[in-house]
Structures are given as structure tokens and as C-alpha cells.
Motif scaffolding. Structure first.
Motif, PDB file in Angstrom:
ATOM      1  N   PHE A  79     -14.005  50.878  10.689  1.00 60.05           N
ATOM      2  CA  PHE A  79     -14.394  50.591  12.067  1.00 60.05           C
ATOM      3  C   PHE A  79     -14.814  49.137  12.255  1.00 60.05           C
ATOM      4  O   PHE A  79     -14.863  48.654  13.389  1.00 60.05           O
ATOM      5  CB  PHE A  79     -15.552  51.510  12.491  1.00 60.05           C
ATOM      6  CG  PHE A  79     -15.134  52.576  13.465  1.00 60.05           C
ATOM      7  CD1 PHE A  79     -14.983  52.304  14.819  1.00 60.05           C
ATOM      8  CD2 PHE A  79     -14.885  53.868  13.026  1.00 60.05           C
ATOM      9  CE1 PHE A  79     -14.589  53.284  15.705  1.00 60.05           C
ATOM     10  CE2 PHE A  79     -14.485  54.857  13.912  1.00 60.05           C
ATOM     11  CZ  PHE A  79     -14.347  54.571  15.259  1.00 60.05           C
ATOM     12  N   TYR A  80     -15.125  48.449  11.166  1.00 60.73           N
ATOM     13  CA  TYR A  80     -15.626  47.080  11.274  1.00 60.73           C
ATOM     14  C   TYR A  80     -14.722  46.171  12.110  1.00 60.73           C
ATOM     15  O   TYR A  80     -15.209  45.502  13.036  1.00 60.73           O
ATOM     16  CB  TYR A  80     -15.858  46.500   9.879  1.00 60.73           C
ATOM     17  CG  TYR A  80     -16.094  45.014   9.854  1.00 60.73           C
ATOM     18  CD1 TYR A  80     -17.277  44.463  10.347  1.00 60.73           C
ATOM     19  CD2 TYR A  80     -15.129  44.137   9.346  1.00 60.73           C
ATOM     20  CE1 TYR A  80     -17.492  43.100  10.339  1.00 60.73           C
ATOM     21  CE2 TYR A  80     -15.333  42.777   9.327  1.00 60.73           C
ATOM     22  CZ  TYR A  80     -16.516  42.258   9.823  1.00 60.73           C
ATOM     23  OH  TYR A  80     -16.716  40.897   9.816  1.00 60.73           O
ATOM     24  N   PRO A  81     -13.403  46.095  11.850  1.00 66.43           N
ATOM     25  CA  PRO A  81     -12.571  45.226  12.686  1.00 66.43           C
ATOM     26  C   PRO A  81     -12.519  45.681  14.139  1.00 66.43           C
ATOM     27  O   PRO A  81     -12.397  44.850  15.055  1.00 66.43           O
ATOM     28  CB  PRO A  81     -11.186  45.295  12.024  1.00 66.43           C
ATOM     29  CG  PRO A  81     -11.214  46.522  11.177  1.00 66.43           C
ATOM     30  CD  PRO A  81     -12.623  46.714  10.748  1.00 66.43           C
ATOM     31  N   VAL A  82     -12.609  46.984  14.365  1.00 69.05           N
ATOM     32  CA  VAL A  82     -12.643  47.496  15.743  1.00 69.05           C
ATOM     33  C   VAL A  82     -13.901  46.994  16.439  1.00 69.05           C
ATOM     34  O   VAL A  82     -13.858  46.509  17.583  1.00 69.05           O
ATOM     35  CB  VAL A  82     -12.605  49.043  15.754  1.00 69.05           C
ATOM     36  CG1 VAL A  82     -12.752  49.578  17.176  1.00 69.05           C
ATOM     37  CG2 VAL A  82     -11.327  49.555  15.103  1.00 69.05           C
ATOM     38  N   VAL A  83     -15.015  47.115  15.744  1.00 69.59           N
ATOM     39  CA  VAL A  83     -16.291  46.656  16.295  1.00 69.59           C
ATOM     40  C   VAL A  83     -16.254  45.160  16.566  1.00 69.59           C
ATOM     41  O   VAL A  83     -16.695  44.692  17.635  1.00 69.59           O
ATOM     42  CB  VAL A  83     -17.441  46.995  15.324  1.00 69.59           C
ATOM     43  CG1 VAL A  83     -18.711  46.246  15.711  1.00 69.59           C
ATOM     44  CG2 VAL A  83     -17.698  48.504  15.312  1.00 69.59           C
ATOM     45  N   GLU A  84     -15.720  44.393  15.633  1.00 75.09           N
ATOM     46  CA  GLU A  84     -15.668  42.943  15.819  1.00 75.09           C
ATOM     47  C   GLU A  84     -14.790  42.561  17.011  1.00 75.09           C
ATOM     48  O   GLU A  84     -15.123  41.635  17.768  1.00 75.09           O
ATOM     49  CB  GLU A  84     -15.178  42.261  14.541  1.00 75.09           C
ATOM     50  CG  GLU A  84     -16.169  42.351  13.385  1.00 75.09           C
ATOM     51  CD  GLU A  84     -17.526  41.778  13.751  1.00 75.09           C
ATOM     52  OE1 GLU A  84     -17.658  40.542  13.796  1.00 75.09           O
ATOM     53  OE2 GLU A  84     -18.454  42.567  14.008  1.00 75.09           O
ATOM     54  N   ASP A  85     -13.689  43.272  17.195  1.00 72.14           N
ATOM     55  CA  ASP A  85     -12.837  43.018  18.358  1.00 72.14           C
ATOM     56  C   ASP A  85     -13.591  43.312  19.655  1.00 72.14           C
ATOM     57  O   ASP A  85     -13.492  42.554  20.629  1.00 72.14           O
ATOM     58  CB  ASP A  85     -11.567  43.878  18.297  1.00 72.14           C
ATOM     59  CG  ASP A  85     -10.567  43.369  17.263  1.00 72.14           C
ATOM     60  OD1 ASP A  85     -10.723  42.222  16.788  1.00 72.14           O
ATOM     61  OD2 ASP A  85      -9.643  44.130  16.917  1.00 72.14           O
ATOM     62  N   LEU A  86     -14.357  44.406  19.659  1.00 66.53           N
ATOM     63  CA  LEU A  86     -15.103  44.762  20.861  1.00 66.53           C
ATOM     64  C   LEU A  86     -16.239  43.779  21.121  1.00 66.53           C
ATOM     65  O   LEU A  86     -16.515  43.433  22.276  1.00 66.53           O
ATOM     66  CB  LEU A  86     -15.659  46.187  20.724  1.00 66.53           C
ATOM     67  CG  LEU A  86     -14.622  47.305  20.701  1.00 66.53           C
ATOM     68  CD1 LEU A  86     -15.300  48.659  20.470  1.00 66.53           C
ATOM     69  CD2 LEU A  86     -13.832  47.337  22.005  1.00 66.53           C
TER      70      LEU A  86
END
Length: 221
Positions: A79-86
Motif C-alpha cells: 500500500f505504500y506507493p498507493v499512499v504516497e501517490d494519494l
């Protein structure tokens, strides 16, 4: 032995057995009883405390996203890259808070949280947070301590190393992590990542569930 006496003895024996059984039942249930739930529908612990770590602060009235995370958790890493994108997409629009929830089954999750908290005390939490997730594949699932690896990250980030070492060894640092973990348990968190949007716990099924929840919270204002 007269029948009447025999009957009386049997009756008394049965009564004693029942009483002992009842006492055992009460004692076992007292020891295993969970803390009572709040009767007014309020959560049993705060989702965000004044001391909680805020990575992005969008100010008063912004949608608040809280993540209970474990730096060694593969799902958190996914989820880390998803969170960073958000965080980039909604920069200035959402307040993003992280809370430690090191799972007991992960040998280095608490060591990683100690490293993050020690960095936080020097104002470098976000940097250590990124370093830990971006290198998770290198140290995650190790069956021995990787505290030396995390110390190496601190050196790479240019932290004050005597202060870092002191913070890692300080029981107050462990206690700070436990505040988050205990709040998570009281809230019913039992896996990571667990997200809250404006205080509402999300049931994740897809990666876009978090963004959808953020958009819904924004539209509801």
C-alpha cells in the motif's frame, strides 16, 4: 446405612459439586473477560491523539486519514506507493497521520518502529518512514534483529547518532510506540494496514478503496 441418611449425603455431595463448578466458572470468566465496550457508541480509544505523528497537515477542516501500520508488513509495503501517490495528489487537502502497530509475528517490526520514532525525535520521521518501506524487501521477514541495518539508515540520513542511540534505548521511546499499539487494540485494529478516514474505519477490498473514501469525505463536506 439408612436410606434417608444415604439420600442426604448424596444430595449434599451434589450441591458441593455444583457450588465448586459455579465458582470455577465465575473465576475463569473474570480472567478472560474483555474490557467493557463503551455504552454510548463512542470508540474506546482516540483514533488520533495530540501526540500522533502527522506527515501532512492540511489544516483545520481537512479530511484526516489515519493509518495504523507495521513497517515489516508486506501489505503495508504494497500500500505504500498507493499512499504516497494519494499524499501527492491530495497535497494540501488531506491531513495524513501514521500510528505504529508492530505485529508480534514480525521480528523486526518493533525495531523498525523504534528507528522511526528515534528519527521522529529529530524531525526526520518522514524520511525514515520512506526509507523503511522502500527497503522492506531487503530486511523484512528476517529471523534475526536488523537493528544495525536501521541504524545504518539513520547514519545515511545524517541523524545525530548519539541522540539516535539514546532514543532507541530509552524506555520512553518504547512507551510511545505502545501508546499507538494499545489504542489500536482498543479500537479493534487486528491487522495492518488499517485506515481511518475522518474517524471511520475502512473495510479494504481494493487498492482504490482508500481514495474513494477520501473523495466521499470531501464531497460530504
Amino acid at each position: 446405612m439408612k436410606p434417608a441418611v444415604k439420600t442426604a449425603i448424596i444430595t449434599i455431595a451434589i450441591a458441593v459439586v455444583l457450588i465448586v463448578g459455579a465458582l470455577i466458572f465465575v473465576l475463569v470468566n473474570q480472567n478472560s473477560k474483555e474490557p467493557p465496550a463503551a455504552t454510548d457508541g463512542s470508540p474506546s480509544a482516540p483514533v488520533v491523539r495530540e501526540s500522533s505523528h502527522v506527515l501532512d497537515d492540511a489544516g483545520e477542516g481537512a479530511v484526516t486519514v489515519v493509518e495504523f501500520l507495521d513497517f515489516e508488513c508486506e501489505a503495508c509495503g504494497a500500500f505504500y506507493p498507493v499512499v504516497e501517490d494519494l499524499r501527492e495528489k491530495y497535497d494540501g487537502e488531506i491531513t495524513y497521520v501514521i500510528r505504529y502497530f508492530p505485529l508480534p509475528g514480525h521480528l523486526n517490526s518493533r525495531n523498525a518502529a523504534l528507528a522511526a520514532e528515534a528519527a521522529a525525535q529529530q524531525g526526520r520521521l518522514d524520511d525514515m518512514y520512506r526509507e523503511l518501506f522502500e527497503t522492506q524487501a531487503e530486511w523484512g521477514e528476517a529471523q534475526e534483529s536488523r537493528a544495525d541495518v536501521f541504524r545504518g539508515f539513520a547514519e545515511q540520513l545524517g541523524l545525530d547518532m548519539p541522540a539516535y542511540d539514546k532514543a532507541v534505548a530509552d524506555p520512553a521511546t518504547t512507551a510511545r510506540i505502545d501508546v499507538d499499539f494499545n489504542d489500536g487494540q482498543a479500537l479493534g485494529v487486528n491487522s495492518t494496514p488499517t485506515f481511518y478516514v475522518d474517524g471511520e474505519k475502512l473495510q479494504l477490498e481494493r487498492f482504490d478503496d482508500l481514495e474513494n473514501a477520501i473523495n466521499a469525505a470531501m464531497e460530504g463536506r
